[in-house]
Design a protein around this motif. Structure first.
Motif, PDB file in Angstrom:
ATOM      1  N   VAL A  96       0.840  -1.203   0.000  1.00  0.00           N
ATOM      2  CA  VAL A  96       0.000   0.000   0.000  1.00  0.00           C
ATOM      3  C   VAL A  96       0.872   1.250   0.000  1.00  0.00           C
ATOM      4  O   VAL A  96       2.066   1.194   0.282  1.00  0.00           O
ATOM      5  N   VAL A  97       0.239   2.359  -0.322  1.00  0.00           N
ATOM      6  CA  VAL A  97       0.888   3.662  -0.255  1.00  0.00           C
ATOM      7  C   VAL A  97       0.199   4.447   0.850  1.00  0.00           C
ATOM      8  O   VAL A  97      -1.024   4.623   0.826  1.00  0.00           O
ATOM      9  N   ILE A  98       0.979   4.884   1.828  1.00  0.00           N
ATOM     10  CA  ILE A  98       0.455   5.761   2.870  1.00  0.00           C
ATOM     11  C   ILE A  98       0.688   7.187   2.364  1.00  0.00           C
ATOM     12  O   ILE A  98       1.828   7.589   2.155  1.00  0.00           O
ATOM     13  N   VAL A  99      -0.399   7.907   2.127  1.00  0.00           N
ATOM     14  CA  VAL A  99      -0.289   9.288   1.658  1.00  0.00           C
ATOM     15  C   VAL A  99      -0.151  10.173   2.895  1.00  0.00           C
ATOM     16  O   VAL A  99      -1.007  10.163   3.779  1.00  0.00           O
ATOM     17  N   LEU A 100       0.961  10.913   2.946  1.00  0.00           N
ATOM     18  CA  LEU A 100       1.315  11.713   4.114  1.00  0.00           C
ATOM     19  C   LEU A 100       1.262  13.193   3.789  1.00  0.00           C
ATOM     20  O   LEU A 100       1.505  13.592   2.647  1.00  0.00           O
ATOM     21  N   ASN A 101       0.966  13.987   4.808  1.00  0.00           N
ATOM     22  CA  ASN A 101       1.065  15.430   4.682  1.00  0.00           C
ATOM     23  C   ASN A 101       2.235  15.836   5.567  1.00  0.00           C
ATOM     24  O   ASN A 101       2.137  15.813   6.791  1.00  0.00           O
ATOM     25  N   VAL A 102       3.361  16.163   4.921  1.00  0.00           N
ATOM     26  CA  VAL A 102       4.599  16.455   5.633  1.00  0.00           C
ATOM     27  C   VAL A 102       5.040  17.871   5.299  1.00  0.00           C
ATOM     28  O   VAL A 102       5.336  18.170   4.146  1.00  0.00           O
ATOM     29  N   LYS A 103       5.053  18.723   6.313  1.00  0.00           N
ATOM     30  CA  LYS A 103       5.490  20.114   6.145  1.00  0.00           C
ATOM     31  C   LYS A 103       4.783  20.788   4.972  1.00  0.00           C
ATOM     32  O   LYS A 103       5.401  21.477   4.170  1.00  0.00           O
ATOM     33  N   GLY A 104       3.490  20.549   4.857  1.00  0.00           N
ATOM     34  CA  GLY A 104       2.693  21.199   3.829  1.00  0.00           C
ATOM     35  C   GLY A 104       2.781  20.548   2.452  1.00  0.00           C
ATOM     36  O   GLY A 104       2.171  21.029   1.511  1.00  0.00           O
ATOM     37  N   ARG A 105       3.531  19.461   2.324  1.00  0.00           N
ATOM     38  CA  ARG A 105       3.636  18.745   1.048  1.00  0.00           C
ATOM     39  C   ARG A 105       2.992  17.383   1.184  1.00  0.00           C
ATOM     40  O   ARG A 105       3.024  16.767   2.240  1.00  0.00           O
ATOM     41  N   VAL A 106       2.438  16.904   0.082  1.00  0.00           N
ATOM     42  CA  VAL A 106       1.838  15.575   0.065  1.00  0.00           C
ATOM     43  C   VAL A 106       2.863  14.616  -0.546  1.00  0.00           C
ATOM     44  O   VAL A 106       3.420  14.882  -1.612  1.00  0.00           O
ATOM     45  N   PHE A 139      15.712   9.532  12.616  1.00  0.00           N
ATOM     46  CA  PHE A 139      14.262   9.564  12.445  1.00  0.00           C
ATOM     47  C   PHE A 139      13.549   8.579  13.357  1.00  0.00           C
ATOM     48  O   PHE A 139      12.331   8.529  13.365  1.00  0.00           O
ATOM     49  N   ILE A 140      14.280   7.802  14.143  1.00  0.00           N
ATOM     50  CA  ILE A 140      13.666   6.851  15.071  1.00  0.00           C
ATOM     51  C   ILE A 140      13.496   7.554  16.412  1.00  0.00           C
ATOM     52  O   ILE A 140      14.459   8.020  17.002  1.00  0.00           O
ATOM     53  N   THR A 141      12.234   7.651  16.853  1.00  0.00           N
ATOM     54  CA  THR A 141      11.959   8.395  18.083  1.00  0.00           C
ATOM     55  C   THR A 141      11.908   7.489  19.308  1.00  0.00           C
ATOM     56  O   THR A 141      11.982   7.974  20.421  1.00  0.00           O
ATOM     57  N   GLY A 142      11.747   6.190  19.109  1.00  0.00           N
ATOM     58  CA  GLY A 142      11.700   5.283  20.246  1.00  0.00           C
ATOM     59  C   GLY A 142      11.235   3.903  19.832  1.00  0.00           C
ATOM     60  O   GLY A 142      10.974   3.636  18.658  1.00  0.00           O
ATOM     61  N   ILE A 143      11.148   3.038  20.841  1.00  0.00           N
ATOM     62  CA  ILE A 143      10.700   1.658  20.642  1.00  0.00           C
ATOM     63  C   ILE A 143       9.560   1.413  21.627  1.00  0.00           C
ATOM     64  O   ILE A 143       9.635   1.805  22.783  1.00  0.00           O
ATOM     65  N   ASP A 155       9.756   9.184  13.246  1.00  0.00           N
ATOM     66  CA  ASP A 155       9.370  10.560  12.949  1.00  0.00           C
ATOM     67  C   ASP A 155       9.362  10.670  11.429  1.00  0.00           C
ATOM     68  O   ASP A 155      10.384  10.975  10.805  1.00  0.00           O
ATOM     69  N   ILE A 156       8.216  10.395  10.831  1.00  0.00           N
ATOM     70  CA  ILE A 156       8.098  10.336   9.376  1.00  0.00           C
ATOM     71  C   ILE A 156       8.381  11.700   8.755  1.00  0.00           C
ATOM     72  O   ILE A 156       8.893  11.801   7.639  1.00  0.00           O
ATOM     73  N   GLU A 157       8.073  12.769   9.487  1.00  0.00           N
ATOM     74  CA  GLU A 157       8.324  14.114   8.969  1.00  0.00           C
ATOM     75  C   GLU A 157       9.824  14.353   8.808  1.00  0.00           C
ATOM     76  O   GLU A 157      10.278  14.846   7.773  1.00  0.00           O
ATOM     77  N   SER A 158      10.630  13.974   9.803  1.00  0.00           N
ATOM     78  CA  SER A 158      12.091  14.132   9.711  1.00  0.00           C
ATOM     79  C   SER A 158      12.655  13.300   8.574  1.00  0.00           C
ATOM     80  O   SER A 158      13.527  13.757   7.839  1.00  0.00           O
ATOM     81  N   LEU A 159      12.163  12.075   8.437  1.00  0.00           N
ATOM     82  CA  LEU A 159      12.662  11.196   7.384  1.00  0.00           C
ATOM     83  C   LEU A 159      12.357  11.772   6.001  1.00  0.00           C
ATOM     84  O   LEU A 159      13.233  11.881   5.146  1.00  0.00           O
TER      85      LEU A 159
END
Length: 172
Positions: A96-106, A139-143, A155-159
């Motif tokens: 699948v494709v996860i459509v993300l909204n990251v920093k105002g961009r898709v 980009f890994i914030t924790g486990i 942290d998908i936004e950082s990645l």
């Protein structure tokens, strides 16, 4: 006088609701990349779509599969399996494709499958272990451990905004 009393009651109610929301934690979308399971903030997710072959862009990095037209918006598609070094990136009916909204961009992120949405408290997420400098864990914030599953919190936004992705310009 009744309005003041009622306003104070509403304010107390809202404060209690906000405190409960802060205690209960956040919701995360979980997905699989190979044998690993990851979690990202659900608020970054716009939608989940079945995989369709994108239009290839010349000279794009291997992990940028191309672009798709999503209701008039041209969306770059990143294969997270290739970006994060999974051995295989097989396209099947679960892809699948996860459509993300990251920093105002898709942006679209290709994953093996989406698992579920989990509500996790801040206490249930442990810090990521320190790794050798050759491994980029920024980009890994924790486990988090959920039932007998280990979730890598990302942290998908950082990645997606990292310079090597080439998806965001410096102004974002």
């Amino acid at each position: 006088m009744d309005m003041i009393h009622e306003a104070a009651h509403v304010a107390r109610h809202e404060a209690t609701r906000a405190a409960l929301a802060a205690q209960s934690g956040s919701e995360y979308l979980t997905f699989r990349l190979g044998a690993e399971e990851y979690g990202i903030d659900i608020l970054k997710v716009q939608e989940i779509r079945s995989y369709e072959v994108p239009t290839r862009i010349a000279n794009a990095p291997q992990f940028v599969k191309g672009v798709v037209n999503l209701r008039g918006v041209i969306v770059p598609i990143v294969d997270l399996r290739l970006k994060l070094g999974c051995e295989t990136a097989e396209y099947n009916s679960f892809t699948v494709v996860i459509v993300l909204n990251v920093k105002g961009r898709v942006v679209g992120a290709v994953v093996d499958s989406v698992s579920d949405v989990l509500e996790l408290s801040a206490e249930s997420i442990k810090p990521a272990p320190e790794m050798a400098s050759a491994v980029d864990t920024s980009f890994i914030t924790g486990i988090s451990s959920v039932n007998d599953r280990m979730l890598i919190m990302m942290d998908i936004e950082s990645l997606m905004a990292s310079p090597d992705m080439g998806l965001m310009d410096a102004s974002h």
